[in-house]
Design an enzyme around this catalytic site. Structure first.
Site, mmCIF file in Angstrom:
data_model
loop_
_atom_site.group_PDB
_atom_site.id
_atom_site.type_symbol
_atom_site.label_atom_id
_atom_site.label_comp_id
_atom_site.label_asym_id
_atom_site.label_seq_id
_atom_site.Cartn_x
_atom_site.Cartn_y
_atom_site.Cartn_z
ATOM 1 C CG ASP A 1 62.845 -38.196 79.817
ATOM 2 O OD1 ASP A 1 63.975 -37.804 79.507
ATOM 3 O OD2 ASP A 1 62.605 -39.362 80.178
ATOM 4 C CB SER A 2 63.742 -39.943 75.695
ATOM 5 O OG SER A 2 64.216 -40.536 76.889
ATOM 6 C CE1 TYR B 1 64.165 -37.750 72.493
ATOM 7 C CE2 TYR B 1 64.655 -36.287 74.333
ATOM 8 C CZ TYR B 1 63.811 -36.683 73.310
ATOM 9 O OH TYR B 1 62.624 -36.020 73.112
ATOM 10 C CB CYS C 1 65.436 -34.856 79.158
ATOM 11 S SG CYS C 1 66.522 -35.521 77.926
ATOM 12 C CG ASN C 2 70.407 -35.171 83.252
ATOM 13 O OD1 ASN C 2 71.026 -34.412 83.976
ATOM 14 N ND2 ASN C 2 69.447 -35.933 83.720
ATOM 15 C CB THR C 3 70.012 -36.263 76.505
ATOM 16 O OG1 THR C 3 70.052 -37.420 77.316
ATOM 17 C CG2 THR C 3 70.802 -36.486 75.248
ATOM 18 C CD GLU D 1 61.144 -45.291 78.750
ATOM 19 O OE1 GLU D 1 60.021 -45.609 78.325
ATOM 20 O OE2 GLU D 1 61.366 -44.191 79.312
ATOM 21 C CB CYS E 1 70.291 -40.395 82.980
ATOM 22 S SG CYS E 1 68.957 -41.074 81.966
ATOM 23 C CB THR E 2 65.332 -37.639 84.263
ATOM 24 O OG1 THR E 2 65.029 -37.945 82.889
ATOM 25 C CG2 THR E 2 65.900 -36.233 84.364
ATOM 26 C CG HIS E 3 65.079 -43.075 81.964
ATOM 27 N ND1 HIS E 3 65.151 -41.973 81.153
ATOM 28 C CD2 HIS E 3 64.064 -43.849 81.467
ATOM 29 C CE1 HIS E 3 64.241 -42.065 80.196
ATOM 30 N NE2 HIS E 3 63.561 -43.197 80.364
HETATM 31 N N1 DGL Z 1 66.086 -39.358 80.636
HETATM 32 C C1 DGL Z 1 66.911 -38.652 79.699
HETATM 33 C C2 DGL Z 1 68.104 -38.013 80.333
HETATM 34 O O1 DGL Z 1 67.994 -37.540 81.440
HETATM 35 C C3 DGL Z 1 67.106 -39.303 78.349
HETATM 36 C C4 DGL Z 1 67.582 -40.692 78.361
HETATM 37 C C5 DGL Z 1 67.667 -41.297 76.936
HETATM 38 O O2 DGL Z 1 66.634 -41.333 76.261
HETATM 39 O O3 DGL Z 1 68.757 -41.701 76.532
HETATM 40 O O4 DGL Z 1 69.147 -37.899 79.747
#
Ligand code: DGL
Length: 278
Positions: free
Chosen positions: A7-8, A39, A70-72, A149, A180-182
């Protein structure tokens, strides 16, 4: 089984948590690409290069599966390289969509995502391929990744920002996908903002999908390394990653630095078949 996940930043830990609960014997090589978080500000071309570098590292680490936690990257990179997977590649988008379609009563599905994922229209496109009549609303939530973060997951600021982003979806949806995994680290705030909605964290259906895949393909999910071990990498010095690995996954690890500038991107055509060894 040894798998790679990336992931990012710390978002991928929300994906590993249910996966490791289901399959505690997995060994994980985790890359937090903290040199390039978020990302969301990257172009699809920049993301392709970064992620193909991480994939080269996984290929060299001899992982037996890769999770795009990571979804992106699941939206913007995985579709182009999936046909060339050197081991099974898993993204986070499809399992969440499947679950949302079984839960929704048809009012509408909302997606909370970062800007680039929301703008890509990937969720809408994939949902409409399965059910063209369901209304889909992709809501961009730009400030949340950096908030998570920074560890600000229970501040009043986090609640009010989530509430602000969810306002346009009120009354329009009965199901929300955390795209988004965050965002699962802010799940409570999403649930409070949309009290009549089912909130889906795709990590749970992904864990089920992962297990089913390897059971169907007679893959050996057990770790071949004894004792089983995990490896944690960051692409920039980021002490908070170790802290979160401990908090979310119970890992007591020192993160190693992975210098992506020294890695050549994996070329998808290079290795285009895989075998699951048992
Ligand atoms: N956690 C990631 C996602 O699921 C990336 C978030 C990011 O860095 O913008 O998209």
């Amino acid at each position: 089984m040894k798998i790679g996940a990336f992931d990012s930043g710390i978002g991928g830990f929300s994906v590993l948590q249910p996966l490791l609960r289901e399959i505690p014997d997995l060994s994980i090589v985790y890359v937090a690409d903290t040199a390039h978080v978020p990302y969301s500000g990257k172009t699809p071309e920049e993301l392709q290069i970064l992620i193909r570098k991480i994939l080269r590292f996984f290929l060299d680490s001899k992982v037996e599966a890769v999770i795009f936690a990571c979804n992106t990257s699941s939206a913007l990179v995985l579709p182009q390289i999936l046909p060339y997977s050197f081991v099974p590649f898993f993204g986070v988008i499809e399992p969440g969509i499947q679950m949302a379609l079984t839960i929704t009563k048809g009012k509408g599905i909302g997606i909370a995502a970062n800007e680039v994922t929301a703008k890509s229209g990937t969720f809408k496109k994939m949902i409409h391929e399965k059910n063209p009549t369901i209304p889909v609303f992709e809501q961009s939530c730009p400030e949340l990744v950096s908030l998570v973060e920074k560890g600000e997951t229970s501040s009043p600021k986090a609640s009010s920002i989530v509430k602000k982003y969810m306002e346009p979806l009120q009354g329009k949806i009965d199901t929300l996908i955390l795209g988004c995994t965050h965002f699962p680290f802010l799940r409570k705030q999403f649930e409070e903002s949309l009290p009549d909605c089912a909130v889906i964290d795709p990590a749970y259906p992904l864990a089920q999908h992962f297990m089913k895949y390897f059971n169907d393909h007679q893959g050996d999910l057990n770790s071949k390394e004894s004792p089983k071990k995990h490896d944690l990498f960051t692409t920039a010095q980021s002490p908070h990653v170790e802290e979160w690995a401990k908090k979310v996954l119970g890992w007591d690890l020192t993160a190693k630095l992975l210098d992506l500038t020294r890695i050549n991107p994996w070329v998808p055509e290079e290795v285009s078949s895989y075998e699951i060894t048992s």
